[in-house]
Design an enzyme around this catalytic site. Structure first.
Site, PDB file in Angstrom:
ATOM      1  N   GLY A 122      19.608 -11.435  12.030  1.00 55.10           N
ATOM      2  CA  GLY A 122      17.992 -11.058  12.116  1.00 55.10           C
ATOM      3  C   GLY A 122      17.685  -9.562  12.365  1.00 55.10           C
ATOM      4  N   GLN A 125      13.253  -2.702  15.845  1.00 59.72           N
ATOM      5  CA  GLN A 125      14.647  -2.441  16.062  1.00 59.72           C
ATOM      6  C   GLN A 125      14.770  -1.069  15.231  1.00 59.72           C
ATOM      7  OE1 GLN A 125      16.197  -6.453  15.544  1.00 59.72           O
ATOM      8  NE2 GLN A 125      17.740  -5.601  16.762  1.00 59.72           N
ATOM      9  N   CYS A 170      22.784  -8.949  19.820  1.00 64.30           N
ATOM     10  CA  CYS A 170      21.787  -8.371  18.996  1.00 64.30           C
ATOM     11  C   CYS A 170      22.270  -7.003  18.261  1.00 64.30           C
ATOM     12  CB  CYS A 170      20.637  -8.025  20.093  1.00 64.30           C
ATOM     13  SG  CYS A 170      19.229  -7.084  19.609  1.00 64.30           S
ATOM     14  N   LEU A 171      21.533  -6.711  17.218  1.00 58.41           N
ATOM     15  CA  LEU A 171      22.210  -5.600  16.793  1.00 58.41           C
ATOM     16  C   LEU A 171      21.633  -4.127  17.459  1.00 58.41           C
ATOM     17  CD1 LEU A 171      21.161  -6.379  12.816  1.00 58.41           C
ATOM     18  CD2 LEU A 171      23.428  -6.012  14.067  1.00 58.41           C
ATOM     19  N   HIS A 181      14.297 -15.139  19.311  1.00 55.02           N
ATOM     20  CA  HIS A 181      14.935 -13.864  19.680  1.00 55.02           C
ATOM     21  C   HIS A 181      14.084 -12.716  18.719  1.00 55.02           C
ATOM     22  CE1 HIS A 181      18.568 -11.472  20.107  1.00 55.02           C
ATOM     23  NE2 HIS A 181      17.884 -10.531  19.347  1.00 55.02           N
ATOM     24  N   GLU A 182      13.979 -12.730  17.521  1.00 56.28           N
ATOM     25  CA  GLU A 182      13.228 -11.828  16.748  1.00 56.28           C
ATOM     26  C   GLU A 182      11.712 -11.401  17.159  1.00 56.28           C
ATOM     27  OE1 GLU A 182      15.234  -9.920  15.348  1.00 56.28           O
ATOM     28  OE2 GLU A 182      16.947 -11.171  15.225  1.00 56.28           O
ATOM     29  N   HIS A 198      11.571  -9.296  20.099  1.00 56.29           N
ATOM     30  CA  HIS A 198      11.470  -7.944  19.906  1.00 56.29           C
ATOM     31  C   HIS A 198      10.265  -7.163  19.689  1.00 56.29           C
ATOM     32  CE1 HIS A 198      15.918  -6.813  19.670  1.00 56.29           C
ATOM     33  NE2 HIS A 198      16.093  -7.875  18.863  1.00 56.29           N
TER      34      HIS A 198
HETATM   35 NI    NI Z   1      17.734  -8.589  18.526  1.00 57.67          NI
END
Ligand code: NI
Length: 168
Positions: free
Chosen positions: A46, A51, A92-93, A134-135, A138
């Protein structure tokens, strides 16, 4: 299409609260395509616009085995359906290399719009349910490391800061 640069914790821009998507135009479509390409390139499940330093309420997710079923959520909203909770390890990226357990509601209803602005509803299960929450975090300037202990968060922070100081 283009690969976008992913911000990494503790970059303060990750704390920005995203604004609603209002124009479902060619520019948005291009951003969505770039985000999907960036997601696949980074081997993530995701990616939120936050991000990649675009502060719009937009998320792309692909939890499919074959990585060929990208889902687009513009202006996502979540309703928790019951008290059931689920604990899963999250990564997480924007926090590369770290995985920690996070407890989240298990049964949710998601309302969002697709890339053309058409409204839809979804009752996601399993990984998809976790990923959407989670997204959405963000988009509200929140990261999964906010759920873990201060000590662990600071350890992750100093390791990443050290990496960021070293030339790539
Ligand atoms: Ni993330």
């Amino acid at each position: 299409m283009a690969l976008l640069k992913i911000l990494e914790f503790p970059d303060p821009r990750l704390r920005t609260i995203a604004k609603p998507v209002t124009d479902f135009d060619a520019q948005l479509s291009r951003l969505i395509d770039d985000m999907i390409e960036t997601l696949y390139e980074a081997d993530g499940v995701g990616l939120a616009a936050t991000q990649v330093d675009v502060h719009k309420r937009l998320v792309v997710i692909d939890t499919s085995e074959d990585r060929n079923d990208p889902l687009v959520f513009a202006n996502p909203e979540i309703t928790v359906l019951d008290g059931g909770m689920h604990e899963g390890r999250e990564g997480c990226l924007s926090v590369p290399g770290f995985y920690e357990p996070v407890i989240r509601p298990e049964h949710i209803l998601v309302r969002a719009q697709d890339r053309r602005g058409k409204a839809f509803e979804l009752r996601p299960e399993g990984l998809l349910a976790v990923c959407i929450q989670h997204e959405l975090d963000h988009l509200n300037g929140k990261l999964f490391v906010d759920y873990i202990s201060v000590l662990k968060r600071q350890r992750i922070r100093s390791k990443l800061e050290k990496q960021h100081r070293q030339p790539a």
